[in-house]
Scaffold this motif. Structure first.
Motif, short mmCIF file in Angstrom:
data_model
loop_
_atom_site.label_atom_id
_atom_site.label_comp_id
_atom_site.label_asym_id
_atom_site.label_seq_id
_atom_site.Cartn_x
_atom_site.Cartn_y
_atom_site.Cartn_z
N PRO A 124 0.84 -1.20 0.00
CA PRO A 124 0.00 0.00 0.00
C PRO A 124 0.87 1.26 0.00
O PRO A 124 2.06 1.21 0.34
N THR A 125 0.27 2.38 -0.34
CA THR A 125 1.04 3.62 -0.44
C THR A 125 1.51 4.13 0.92
O THR A 125 2.46 4.92 0.99
N ARG A 126 0.88 3.68 1.99
CA ARG A 126 1.31 4.10 3.33
C ARG A 126 1.00 3.01 4.34
O ARG A 126 0.08 2.20 4.15
N ALA A 127 1.80 2.97 5.39
CA ALA A 127 1.57 2.02 6.49
C ALA A 127 2.20 2.60 7.74
O ALA A 127 3.20 3.31 7.68
N GLN A 128 1.60 2.29 8.88
CA GLN A 128 2.10 2.80 10.16
C GLN A 128 1.93 1.72 11.22
O GLN A 128 0.87 1.10 11.31
N VAL A 129 2.98 1.49 11.99
CA VAL A 129 2.91 0.58 13.14
C VAL A 129 2.50 1.40 14.35
O VAL A 129 3.19 2.36 14.72
#
Length: 262
Positions: free
Chosen positions: A23-28
């Motif tokens: 995906p274009t962005r991801a955050q933990v």
């Protein structure tokens, strides 16, 4: 300095640079920001990922295992070794495919960077917690009480100077997504070598659930249980290993040994 490093760098093109679909962005979420003590960027990074996973360990506790006073820092091997002595699954990664895949899977990743120049290196460990292609941003918890945000080109340059070294540190009931079965088996065996029998047992069980047709997971599980003093549990695992691979002599030999001790 960070801005100068990025001034002439081309933009990061995920279509050209990655071989995996992300995906274009991801955050933990939930990775704590910890203010590091002097020279403790390595122990602090490990403490952050372990606290994210639910531990209450602090950087000073990790430093007892990881920090080298003579070097004024932490060697790469000690980052791995201390994580394992603390009962964690620890595996190395070294590509953007692996790094961003782990972030997308919800796993923070420790990276080794040189934030300085060739003539004045500033070696540093940080924890990558997110990325955003549209915003051209890599997000790191970097030993301060504010998040570090770097353009992809700047992050790549600083990471390249550290030979693209990264470390995935997870509790042993959770598997990384970007490394193969062999590397995870090696990580489980490493837990045995430092007598982390409970962590090794959990990791072998987790691997056996993921790859039920490979007898090595049950064989390793038997070794971990034997090392922890659970002879009946070791026998049970060896019987399962024998059912998967009846012709392996090591299984028969170990089973005979355990049954004689019982």
């Amino acid at each position: 300095m960070i801005g100068w490093l990025a001034a002439c760098a081309p933009a990061f093109d995920p279509d050209a640079r990655l071989s995996v679909d992300l995906p274009t962005r991801a955050q933990v979420s939930g990775v704590p920001l910890i203010q590091q003590e002097a020279f403790f960027c390595g122990p602090t990074s490990i403490a952050m990922v372990m606290q994210w996973a639910g531990s209450d360990i602090g950087q000073a506790d990790v430093a007892k295992l990881a920090f080298n006073p003579g070097a004024g820092g932490t060697y790469l091997a000690d980052m791995i070794g201390s994580s394992r002595r603390l009962g964690q699954l620890a595996v190395e990664i070294n590509t953007f495919d692996q790094l961003l895949s782990e972030i997308d899977a919800g796993h923070p990743v420790i990276v080794f960077q040189n934030l300085g120049l060739g003539v004045a290196p500033v070696w540093h460990y940080g924890v990558v917690t997110g990325y955003d292609f549209d915003a051209d941003a890599v997000y790191l918890n970097s030993g301060q009480l504010n998040q570090m945000i770097l353009p992809f080109a700047t992050f790549e340059r600083t990471w390249r100077r550290g030979d693209f070294w990264g470390l995935v540190v997870l509790p042993p009931d959770e598997l990384p997504v970007s490394v193969g079965q062999t590397d995870i088996l090696s990580a489980a065996a490493a837990l045995e070598r430092v007598a982390q029998w409970t962590g090794a047992e959990t990791l072998y069980q987790t691997g056996a659930a993921r790859w039920p047709g490979n007898w090595l997971w049950q064989f390793g599980l038997a070794n971990a249980r034997y090392g922890g003093g659970d002879l009946r549990g070791a026998r049970q695992a060896l019987l399962r290993a024998r059912a998967i691979a009846p012709d392996i002599p090591e299984i028969r030999a170990n089973l005979a040994q355990v049954e004689s001790e019982l």
